[in-house]
Every structure is written in structure tokens, then in C-alpha cells.
Design a protein around this motif. Structure first.
Motif, PDB file in Angstrom:
ATOM      1  N   LEU A 183     -71.587 -70.782  57.187  1.00  0.00           N
ATOM      2  CA  LEU A 183     -72.930 -71.314  56.944  1.00  0.00           C
ATOM      3  C   LEU A 183     -73.764 -70.328  56.144  1.00  0.00           C
ATOM      4  O   LEU A 183     -74.543 -70.713  55.277  1.00  0.00           O
ATOM      5  N   LEU A 184     -73.585 -69.039  56.430  1.00  0.00           N
ATOM      6  CA  LEU A 184     -74.469 -68.050  55.817  1.00  0.00           C
ATOM      7  C   LEU A 184     -74.476 -68.136  54.299  1.00  0.00           C
ATOM      8  O   LEU A 184     -75.531 -68.318  53.691  1.00  0.00           O
ATOM      9  N   GLY A 194     -76.338 -71.072  53.300  1.00  0.00           N
ATOM     10  CA  GLY A 194     -77.777 -70.976  53.508  1.00  0.00           C
ATOM     11  C   GLY A 194     -78.430 -69.979  52.572  1.00  0.00           C
ATOM     12  O   GLY A 194     -79.522 -70.204  52.066  1.00  0.00           O
ATOM     13  N   LEU A 195     -77.752 -68.884  52.301  1.00  0.00           N
ATOM     14  CA  LEU A 195     -78.402 -67.783  51.582  1.00  0.00           C
ATOM     15  C   LEU A 195     -77.998 -67.733  50.121  1.00  0.00           C
ATOM     16  O   LEU A 195     -78.412 -66.852  49.394  1.00  0.00           O
ATOM     17  N   ASP A 208     -74.553 -65.700  45.823  1.00  0.00           N
ATOM     18  CA  ASP A 208     -74.599 -64.455  45.048  1.00  0.00           C
ATOM     19  C   ASP A 208     -73.761 -63.360  45.710  1.00  0.00           C
ATOM     20  O   ASP A 208     -74.040 -62.906  46.820  1.00  0.00           O
ATOM     21  N   LEU A 222     -75.476 -59.969  46.729  1.00  0.00           N
ATOM     22  CA  LEU A 222     -76.335 -60.208  47.874  1.00  0.00           C
ATOM     23  C   LEU A 222     -75.492 -60.291  49.144  1.00  0.00           C
ATOM     24  O   LEU A 222     -75.693 -59.566  50.112  1.00  0.00           O
ATOM     25  N   ARG A 268     -74.223 -57.088  50.374  1.00  0.00           N
ATOM     26  CA  ARG A 268     -75.235 -56.245  51.040  1.00  0.00           C
ATOM     27  C   ARG A 268     -75.456 -56.692  52.472  1.00  0.00           C
ATOM     28  O   ARG A 268     -75.574 -55.885  53.390  1.00  0.00           O
ATOM     29  N   ILE A 269     -75.525 -58.017  52.662  1.00  0.00           N
ATOM     30  CA  ILE A 269     -75.933 -58.485  53.991  1.00  0.00           C
ATOM     31  C   ILE A 269     -74.734 -58.736  54.903  1.00  0.00           C
ATOM     32  O   ILE A 269     -74.896 -59.084  56.078  1.00  0.00           O
ATOM     33  N   GLY A 299     -74.721 -57.227  58.513  1.00  0.00           N
ATOM     34  CA  GLY A 299     -75.772 -57.838  59.318  1.00  0.00           C
ATOM     35  C   GLY A 299     -75.415 -59.257  59.715  1.00  0.00           C
ATOM     36  O   GLY A 299     -75.548 -59.648  60.879  1.00  0.00           O
ATOM     37  N   ALA A 300     -74.896 -60.005  58.732  1.00  0.00           N
ATOM     38  CA  ALA A 300     -74.534 -61.400  59.020  1.00  0.00           C
ATOM     39  C   ALA A 300     -73.488 -61.446  60.121  1.00  0.00           C
ATOM     40  O   ALA A 300     -73.613 -62.206  61.084  1.00  0.00           O
ATOM     41  N   ILE A 321     -75.079 -60.681  63.470  1.00  0.00           N
ATOM     42  CA  ILE A 321     -75.892 -61.780  64.007  1.00  0.00           C
ATOM     43  C   ILE A 321     -74.992 -62.886  64.534  1.00  0.00           C
ATOM     44  O   ILE A 321     -75.185 -63.410  65.641  1.00  0.00           O
ATOM     45  N   LEU A 340     -78.054 -54.162  67.828  1.00  0.00           N
ATOM     46  CA  LEU A 340     -77.966 -54.589  66.436  1.00  0.00           C
ATOM     47  C   LEU A 340     -78.301 -53.433  65.500  1.00  0.00           C
ATOM     48  O   LEU A 340     -77.544 -53.107  64.577  1.00  0.00           O
ATOM     49  N   ILE A 341     -79.419 -52.763  65.794  1.00  0.00           N
ATOM     50  CA  ILE A 341     -79.869 -51.693  64.893  1.00  0.00           C
ATOM     51  C   ILE A 341     -78.799 -50.610  64.761  1.00  0.00           C
ATOM     52  O   ILE A 341     -78.347 -50.269  63.664  1.00  0.00           O
ATOM     53  N   LEU A 346     -75.602 -51.628  63.051  1.00  0.00           N
ATOM     54  CA  LEU A 346     -75.693 -51.680  61.599  1.00  0.00           C
ATOM     55  C   LEU A 346     -75.645 -50.293  61.001  1.00  0.00           C
ATOM     56  O   LEU A 346     -74.922 -50.029  60.039  1.00  0.00           O
TER      57      LEU A 346
END
Ligand code: HEM
Ligand SMILES: Nc1ncnc2c1ncn2[C@@H]1O[C@H](COP(=O)(O)OP(=O)(O)OP(=O)(O)O)[C@@H](O)[C@H]1O
Ligand SMILES: Nc1ncnc2c1ncn2[C@@H]1O[C@H](COP(=O)(O)OP(=O)(O)OP(=O)(O)O)[C@@H](O)[C@H]1O
Ligand SMILES: [Mg+2]
Ligand SMILES: [Mg+2]
Lengths: 219, 240, 199, 219, 199
Positions: free
Chosen positions: D35-36, D39-40, D43, D46, D49-50, D53-54, D57, D174-175, D178
Motif C-alpha cells: 500500500l505504501l 499511497g506515497l 518515486d 523517496l 529514504r522512507i 520507517g515504512a 510502521i 520506533l525512534i 530507526l
């Protein structure tokens, strides 16, 4: 008709009294919105780009989280059998319960989500189309969630299974929901119309599917 | 709950002190506002916006302080089993949430001119936001469990577990490099901000505290009343 | 009004529970279902209610509303109570009243001596009180056929009397009752069907 | 001890037979990961980078989705009362059930997540630290989830409430999770140590909290 | 071995259910709890089991293991069956054996005539079969005190006899039984406590 109202009213009461109230849904939604920047990094531009997608995903997930028990309680305490013997056809029962779920969870989220957008700096001009798209989309989400809930009602730990079954069906809603918020006005209207079509289609079909699943579980 | 049937002494004291607390709160608030709006100079670089500090900072302090009150009341409830402690914790939550919200709003209003954004996801802001969520969760528990005795026991646990976040908020600025300024009042080695800002700030802090005290007493009073009513209602219901 | 079952065979989970079972029940008659655990009493009630389909055989309600299914003309009280803990006693019945279409909640409450518990959240009910709430449902709306699965479970003496009275009124009004039970209900049954040993 | 094993074994069996199995968890996880990008936006840069985190989550959410019923079934069918009267202290019961949840859901996800990372092109060198961080973090996640589940066990619709209560507590995990994947080796080791500390702390504290909550619900 | 309860007061949901209740039960004795629905039979059993705390009064088990709570020396069969539908009959008992520490599953199954159903998934059990599975738990490990809440619910004649035999062996072995019931259990009780009208 009267019976459907009664069903909806009862389910709303139950969700309020049993900690599934609107407030909780919002709270969860907020937490997801908080997690995203934490997970994806605080970069303003990045957040702005992904804001609509993030909000949509948060919406999908909170609908799902609350969905898996739409029918379960009634199934386990025997209410569903009585409902199946009532004058009201089981299809309408399913519809009523899906609507109750929509009113208690999806709709409030769909309305507030765009407003919370500023937290992950959503562009102001995206708020209105996003709101409309979510309002329409959330109907479909709840109805599909009801199907998933019905299909897994016999399985006590259905939680994840529901998501696995339903999330793929959510993809179209997600895509058109995004294009409604993303592109220009004409693209927006086009996707809104498609969302409307999806909503109507699921409004007709998903009660049938849900009722069929429930019947087979009752046997 | 029957142990709470006679909180008469508390109510007597509360009713006795309340007027004075209100008065003191009003006075200090007036003084603080005077200091904030009239006495304190406009900042040479921030201009008038600096005055938000007098709303924002005490609110933030209170948000942390109230949660601490809540947690310690819950701890007391576990240790001493005094039902008033639960009432105190429950009554504090909405007030603390309000202060937290105020700090968030004023903060982001201030953030616009200072950082050029209503909101940024730095450690201080995020942890503060989480604090608001913890307040909400705590209140949701009370709302979700209708049996007060059980609700109290559960809420204690929730409050204590959530307390870990308070030090995080407080020291987030020191632990992570943050846009937000570090503590300049309550810090080792004394305050570092100018006296002309400091005194109204402290007076406002005092005013907020007194305001909380007054509101808290009122909330506790009504909570006790609410429980009495529930008690009577159940007692009235016949059996079989 | 007559309920006819003929040559019924019931299969559950691929196993035949009973076969070649039949009965005929006239207006104002009570049929007692007896038999050891697992002999198929509840299953038979579910067949009549239309919740399960018989593997063979027929069930017909003569003189009922043709367009309605038998289930829609019947009250069914299963082993489960179909009570919502989060609602009060009255709210529970209110809901069923709306769903079953009409009925008098006050009377239903009174019929099982629940009037004094009306405002009581159902979580707090004792087992027998809960069972009575489940039974109160049949006192809401008149229906031709009652299907009761061990109705006296958990009931105290007094409540059992109330239940007998309720059943008697149903019979006197020319209704039919099919009740599964292991213990005497305290009301004489015109017919009895013993499902015997589970196959 | 023997009793604890029995508990863990039983819960694993149940989750397998009732559609809460590993497969489902993975499936859900996959759908979220898929889904990510939808949804995002697709790219590549991008996404890269994420990616961590994805993944994190998605992990948090799938743990939560499966968490809210850790105790509920046992509570509703009366098993919990018998367990509370057994020789085994209720704290250990809670611990055993949290561990069962970890084994059946969190751990498999934590192990496979980094490998699924390529779907949203995670850098290869991030895989190992991410895997370690998730392995450690997932312990804390399951334990905290158990607390949330215990605290809401009496509420039939606890689903969202659990999330509202637990997600904020997930923020530290989470913090640090990461920062373990993001920065250099020394930062990684530092955050891994912190994650370890968190896991140990929750290993001690959360059974106490959960047991206390369960007791008050049994009364 | 003796169970002493004195001046018990029970409050639930802020209401007093009963007050000033006491009894004394000697080794090999059966105490019958009777009384209308809502009079507090189940509540009293929960007090003895230590699941709820009495608002006043004391419960002592003389001659038991001092370091163990009463609950840890007792078997408790509540209204709910504590049966996992997804497990087979045997697996259910296996689990309880491990948790309760030892015991013989075969014997327990035989004691309630469940041996035939050992490999049967518990979802498919009928109400009475499920109840028997719940009761089989007490036949696993010997414990000083049995707390049975309406044990005969849903049992057929034969199973009721088996239950009587089981209870008799417990009494003969010098154990204690406290049983709440609305119907005669078919075994003579040395003591009876009627909780009377709910206050
Ligand atoms: C929504 C955004 C904001 C939040 C959530 C927030 C939160 C907080 C908190 C929790 C404190 C208390 C610190 C402590 O007690 O040690 C605080 C203090 C403070 N904040 Fe903010 N803040 C925000 C925005 C801002 C902005 C934009 C400024 C100005 C540039 C600012 C300036 C200050 C100052 C000067 C203090 C006092 C520090 C001290 O003396 O301890 N804050 N804020
Ligand atoms: N969880 C609960 N919280 C509060 N009150 C309760 C709870 N459970 C039962 N009660 C109340 O306590 C009283 C006694 O209940 P209890 O279940 O002990 O009765 P009982 O004698 O077992 O009745 P029955 O014969 O129907 O089983 C009832 O009035 C009931 O309303
Ligand atoms: N859902 C089900 N799926 C498959 N088989 C079932 C199901 N429920 C019950 N059975 C089987 O059908 C048979 C009859 O069950 P039923 O519940 O009708 O018995 P019963 O006569 O009601 O027993 P009791 O007196 O214990 O209520 C039993 O052998 C049972 O194992
Ligand atoms: Mg049956
Ligand atoms: Mg009882």
C-alpha cells in the motif's frame, strides 16, 4: 425499516459503551498520523508530498482495526441466529451493521482527517477534495470491511485475516482517493465520480456477499 | 466504593478553601498579565510575539505537572488504597489535557513566525503531542469502563505506564537536537533569561497553578457527586 | 395449525446425527425432545428453525403464513442467551421488539419477573437472570411456534413456574411448542420424541 | 515452567488453527508494504529514504492488529479464572501469553521485514541493523501490546482503544529502531543497546501491569 | 481438613448481595448452595475460590497447605465451561493437566464417558458434551476442595449418574465439595445453605 434503525442504533450504543467510540477512533487516527513523520522523518517538503497518501492509509487502517468485530459478538452470543429468523432479510441486517460501523468510525475519521492534515502539512487547497473523496470512499471501506468481517466471523483471531482479505480490495479506493486530492479540478471530479460509483456498487453487492457468508457460518 | 461514601471531610475542606483559591488565582493572573502585556519589553528580534511565551510556557509546564500529579495520585491509590486518590487522578486528566492542548496551540502559533511552520516534528513537539494522546487514552479508559471500581484500578495502571513519557518531554530538547529552545528557567545553575521576562513568567506560572488547583477541586467535587448518584441509582434497582 | 416432520435425516460435520425422524404436532400441543447428550435435540430444533437444512426429509407447517418461512413464524431460544451485556435488561428487549416487529416490553418483563431489573445492565445479571431475559423474548410477540432448547437451564423454582405459565398460555392460544430438555419441565406434554442413542 | 510451556504451545496452536497464524501476519504485512508505494507515489529515491520507517510502521501496526485478543478469548470463556487459580502466578501467565504472541506474530515479521525491504528498495547495508533492531524491538512491542490487551480485556470493542493506549508507548521503540538503521555503526550499536534495555525493562514490568489489570477484570 | 466461613458479606457492583453468611464444612462433606436467581450462589463460590474478595468476613481452610491459597487447593467449575473450541477434547484436558500440574487424562475422559470423543474438536460438541468436558477437569488432579456451579446443567441422566459417582469418590477420599444448584443433584448432602431472597 424500523428494524434497521433499531439495529443501527443498538450498534452505535454498543460501540460507544464498549470503548469503540468515535473518540477512540480519532485517537487511533491521531497516533497513526504521529507515527508517520516519526517513521519517515520530519522533512517538511517530504511530508507535504506524502500527506494525502498518509492520511488515506491511516484511514484504511483504522477502519480495518475496528472492522473485524462487526458481526463477531452477535455471532458468538447467538443474536445472529435470531436475526436470521427475523422478518428482516439478512442482507439488510448486514447493511445496517455496515452502516452503523460507517457512522461510528469511518465517517468521523473521513471528516476530521483532512482537518488534521495540517499536522503533516497538507496543502490547504487539498483539504476540500480530500474531504469529499474520503467521505465517499469511507462508505466503500466500511461495506468491504463488513464483507471481510462476515467471511471471518467464525474465526476467533480473524483480526489479521480480515485485513489480508480486505486491504487488496481497498486499493482502488486508495488510488482514486489520491488522484482526487492530487491532480487538477477535472481529474478530481472524475475520480470523485468513480468513488461514487464504487460506493454504490459495494452498497448493492457487499450486503449480498456478507449475508451469504454469515448464512454459511450459521449452518 | 462504600469507603467513598463519606468524603465529607474532604468536601468541607474543599468548600472552605475554594473561594480563596479562586481569588488568589484571579489576583496572580491579573498581576501576571500586567507583567506580560505591559511591563515586559518587546523582544528586539521577536517583537511583540515574544509575549506568547507568557501563555505558552506556563501551559507547557502545567501539562507536565498535571500528568505528574495524575501519576502520583494513581500511585498513592495503589499504595494507600484511598479512593479519593482515584478521584483526584480522574479529575486532573481533562484539565491537564486542556493545558497540553493550549501549549500545543500557542506553541504552533508561535512557531509560525519563529520557525516558519505551524508544526515541525522535532522531539519536543512530538513528545508533547504524545503526552496529549496519553491524556486522551487515560480519559478514554474511564469512559469505556462503566464500573467505577474497576475503571479506577485499570486507569491507575494506564497512568503509571504512561508516565515514562513525561521525562522524555522534559529532556527531549537535551537528548535530541531540537528547534525548540532548551530549558532556561528550571535548569541546573539557575535561570538564563532576563529578569524582566522572568518575573511575569513565574507569576503566570503561579497563576496557572492556582487555576489548576481551583478547577481540580471543583472537578473532584462533581466526580464525588456523580459517584453518589450512581450509587443511589444502583441501590434503588431491585433484584431478581 | 399443524407441524409435520417426516423422514428427517440430520448431518453435522459430515456425520449423521439422526435419521428417519418424524413427528406431527397439532395446535395447542407440546412436543418434548429427549435423549442423551449428542443425540441431536438442538440439531433438530435448528432444522425446524431453518437454520440448518435437513440432509433428507421434510418439515411443513400447515395453516401457517405460506409466504413466511417456518423460522419467521417461530420463536427460538437456544443454549446461548443472545443477550448484550452492555445494554440494560429493558434495552435488550426493546431491541428485539423492534426487530421482531412490535410487542410489549413491559408485559414480557413482568412475565418472567424481570420488571425490577429493567434498568440493570445485563453484564451484572446472574446466570439465571440472564436466561430469563433470553426467555422474555418469546413473551414479546405472539408466534405460532416456540422452539425452546433446555429452557429451564439455571432457572430457580419460581422462574420455572413462570415459564410453565407462559408455555401454557401459548398452548391455550392454540400455539405449538417444541422443547428439548433433560429434566421434567413441570407441564404435561401431549407428545414426546426420544432421539435415543447418538449414532 | 512446564505450565508456561503448555500455555505457549496452546496459544501457538490456537493462533495457527484460528487464522491468526504466521502466514496471515505476513500477508497483512505485505499488503501494508504494498500500500505504501501506492499511497506515497512510486518515486524510487523517496521510497528508498522512507523504507526503514515504512517497514517499522507496518510492523507496529501488524503487531497491534493481532494484539487486542491476547487475553480476550480466555477471559470470555472462563479459562482465565482457572488460570488465576492455578499454581502458576498470573504474572507468568501474562508473560507466557505475551511470548506466544511474540513467537506467532512479532518475531516472524521482524525476521522477514528487512528481507521484504527490497520491495520498497531498502539499501542492502541497512538490512542487517534493521533486522537486529526489529528483533529486539519486537519483544518490547509484544509485551506492551499484552499490557494494552489486558487493560481492555473486558471491553468487547477494545480494538482501537488498545492502539490508542499502546501506540504512544511504541514511539521510543520506533525512534531508536530507526536510528539503528539510519546512522553510522556506533550510533547503531548505541540504539541497539537502548532497544535491548527497553526490551529488558518491559520484560520485567509489563507482566506485572498486565496481571494487575487482569485481576481487576476478574473481580 | 475443614472449611470455615464466617460473617461473609459480598458486594458486587457496589451492591450488597448477601451479608452475615457463614458455614462450616468437614472432611468428606458436601455443602449445597440453594436460593433464587441472584441470591449470590455463584458469588459465594467466587469468594471461596478467591476470585473476589469478601467485603467482610473470613474464609479459612483448616488442615490445608498453609502456603497455598484456598483457590490453589480447589477445583472450580463455573457457569462457563473454559473449553477451547479450536482444540480437541483430549487437547483441552492435556492443557489443563499441564497447568494444574500432573493428572491422568485417560482417567478423566473415562470418568465422564468422553473417551469416545477424545479426538473430537470441541467446536462440534453438543452443550452437554461440552459441560462434561468442563467437569472432566476436576477428575484430572485430586484437590481438597471442589467448587461446582450448577454442575448438572445440560447433562443427560447417564452423565448425571457419572457426576454423582465422581463426587462420591471425592467425598469418600475425605475431600470437600461446595455445589450451587437449583435441581437435586441425586446425592445426599450433609449440609445445605439457603441464601434466600436477594437483599
Ligand atoms: C507546538 C509547538 C511547541 C510545543 C509543543 C512546545 C512545548 C514546550 C514545552 C513542553 C515546554 C516546557 C519545557 C520545560 O518545562 O522544560 C516549553 C517551554 C518553552 N517553549 Fe515551547 N513549545 C512549542 C513551541 C515553541 C516555540 C515556537 C517557541 C519559541 C521559539 C517556544 C519557546 C519556549 C520557551 C522559551 C520555553 C521555556 C523554556 C524553559 O524555560 O524551560 N516553544 N515548550
Ligand atoms: N460481575 C458482576 N458485577 C456486579 N454485580 C454482579 C456481577 N455478577 C453478578 N452480579 C450480581 O450479584 C448478584 C448475585 O449474582 P450471582 O451470580 O451470585 O447469583 P446466583 O445465585 O449465582 O444466581 P443464579 O442462580 O442465577 O446463578 C446478582 O444480583 C447479580 O446481579
Ligand atoms: N456445529 C457443529 N458441527 C458439526 N457437528 C456438530 C455441531 N454441533 C453439534 N454437532 C454434533 O451433532 C450431534 C448433536 O448435537 P446436538 O447439539 O444436537 O446434541 P443435543 O441433543 O442438543 O445434546 P445436548 O443434550 O448436549 O444439548 C453431536 O454429536 C455433536 O457432536
Ligand atoms: Mg442441545
Ligand atoms: Mg450462578
Amino acid at each position: 425499516m424500523n428494524a434497521m434503525w433499531a439495529l443501527i442504533r443498538r450498534d452505535l450504543t454498543l460501540s460507544l459503551r464498549q470503548g469503540g467510540g468515535v473518540g477512540t477512533a480519532l485517537g487511533f487516527f491521531l497516533t497513526v498520523v504521529v507515527l508517520l513523520p516519526l517513521g519517515l522523518g520530519p522533512d517538511q517538503a517530504l511530508l507535504q508530498r506524502i500527506a494525502p497518501g498518509a492520511l488515506w492509509i491511516a484511514l484504511l487502517l483504522s477502519v480495518l482495526l475496528s472492522a473485524d468485530r462487526i458481526f463477531q459478538q452477535d455471532f458468538e452470543d447467538g443474536s445472529l441466529e435470531i436475526l436470521a429468523m427475523a422478518p428482516l432479510p439478512l442482507e439488510l441486517v448486514a447493511l445496517a451493521k455496515a452502516m452503523a460501523h460507517w457512522l461510528s468510525t469511518s465517517l468521523p475519521l473521513a471528516v476530521t482527517a483532512p482537518l488534521l492534515g495540517f499536522l503533516i502539512n497538507l496543502e490547504p487547497q487539498a483539504v476540500l477534495p480530500l474531504g469529499l473523496a474520503m467521505g465517499l470512499g469511507s462508505v466503500t471501506l466500511s461495506l468491504l470491511a463488513a464483507v471481510g468481517a462476515a467471511v471471518t466471523v467464525g474465526l476467533r483471531r480473524g483480526g489479521l485475516l480480515v485485513s489480508l482479505l480486505v486491504l487488496p480490495l481497498y486499493v482502488p479506493v486508495l488510488i482514486f482517493g489520491l488522484s482526487a486530492a492530487g491532480g487538477g479540478p477535472d481529474l478530481a471530479t472524475a475520480s470523485l465520480l468513480i468513488l461514487l460509483a464504487l460506493a454504490l456498487a459495494s452498497l448493492v453487492l457487499s450486503p449480498l456477499a456478507a449475508a451469504a457468508a454469515l448464512r454459511s457460518y450459521l449452518k | 466504593m462504600q469507603s467513598l461514601a463519606n468524603p465529607a471531610r474532604f468536601l468541607k475542606i474543599a468548600n472552605a478553601v475554594l473561594p480563596w483559591v479562586w481569588a488568589a488565582a484571579a489576583l496572580s493572573l491579573a498581576a501576571g498579565l500586567y507583567g506580560a502585556l505591559a511591563a515586559a519589553p518587546a523582544d528586539y528580534q521577536q517583537g511583540e510575539t515574544v509575549r506568547i511565551i507568557f501563555v505558552h510556557v506556563p501551559a507547557a509546564w502545567m501539562a507536565l505537572f498535571v500528568y505528574t500529579v495524575m501519576a502520583s495520585a494513581s500511585a498513592a491509590a495503589i499504595v494507600f488504597r484511598h479512593p479519593l486518590a482515584d478521584v483526584a487522578a480522574k479529575a486532573a486528566a481533562p484539565i491537564g489535557a486542556a493545558f497540553c492542548f493550549l501549549a500545543l496551540v500557542t506553541g504552533s502559533i508561535w512557531g509560525k513566525p519563529m520557525w516558519g511552520a505551524w508544526w515541525v516534528w522535532d522531539a519536543r513537539l512530538t513528545s508533547m503531542f504524545v503526552l496529549l494522546l496519553l491524556y486522551l487514552g487515560y480519559m478514554a479508559i474511564w469512559q469505556a469502563i462503566d464500573e467505577p471500581h474497576r475503571a479506577a484500578q485499570i486507569a491507575r495502571i494506564v497512568a503509571l505506564v504512561g508516565f515514562v513519557n513525561v521525562p522524555v518531554v522534559k529532556f527531549s530538547v537535551d537528548w535530541w537536537n531540537s528547534l525548540h529552545q532548551p530549558a532556561s528557567v528550571f535548569r541546573m545553575g539557575g535561570p538564563t533569561i532576563h529578569i524582566s521576562i522572568l518575573w511575569p513568567l513565574l507569576v503566570m506560572g503561579l497563576a496557572y497553578t492556582l487555576l489548576f488547583l481551583a478547577l481540580h477541586l471543583v472537578a473532584m467535587r462533581s466526580e464525588i457527586a456523580a459517584r453518589k448518584i450512581r450509587q443511589l441509582r444502583i441501590a434503588r434497582i431491585g433484584d431478581r | 395449525m399443524q407441524l409435520e416432520a417426516d423422514q428427517l435425516r440430520c448431518e453435522r460435520g459430515g456425520r449423521t446425527v439422526f435419521a428417519a425422524v418424524g413427528f406431527s404436532l397439532k395446535a395447542g400441543e407440546l412436543l418434548l425432545l429427549t435423549g442423551p447428550n449428542g443425540s441431536g435435540k438442538s440439531s433438530l430444533l435448528r432444522l425446524i428453525a431453518g437454520l440448518n437444512d435437513p440432509a433428507a426429509g421434510t418439515i411443513i407447517l400447515h395453516g401457517g403464513h405460506g409466504e413466511l418461512s417456518i423460522g419467521q413464524q417461530a420463536h427460538y431460544v437456544a443454549h446461548q442467551d443472545a443477550v448484550k451485556p452492555a445494554l440494560t435488561v429493558a434495552e435488550n428487549l426493546e431491541f428485539w421488539r423492534a426487530v421482531l416487529g412490535g410487542g410489549d416490553v413491559e408485559r414480557a418483563l413482568a412475565a418472567l419477573d424481570l420488571a425490577r431489573l429493567a434498568a440493570y445492565p445485563a453484564t451484572l445479571l446472574s446466570a439465571g437472570q440472564k436466561r430469563r431475559l433470553a426467555l422474555a423474548r418469546v413473551a414479546l410477540v405472539p408466534r405460532a411456534l416456540w422452539l425452546l432448547d433446555e429452557p429451564t437451564t439455571g432457572l430457580d423454582k419460581n422462574s420455572r413456574l413462570l415459564l410453565c405459565r407462559l408455555m401454557q398460555t401459548q398452548l391455550d392460544a392454540g400455539g405449538l411448542i417444541v422443547a428439548a430438555t433433560h429434566v421434567p419441565l413441570g407441564i404435561e406434554a401431549q407428545r414426546q420424541l426420544d432421539l435415543g442413542e447418538p449414532s
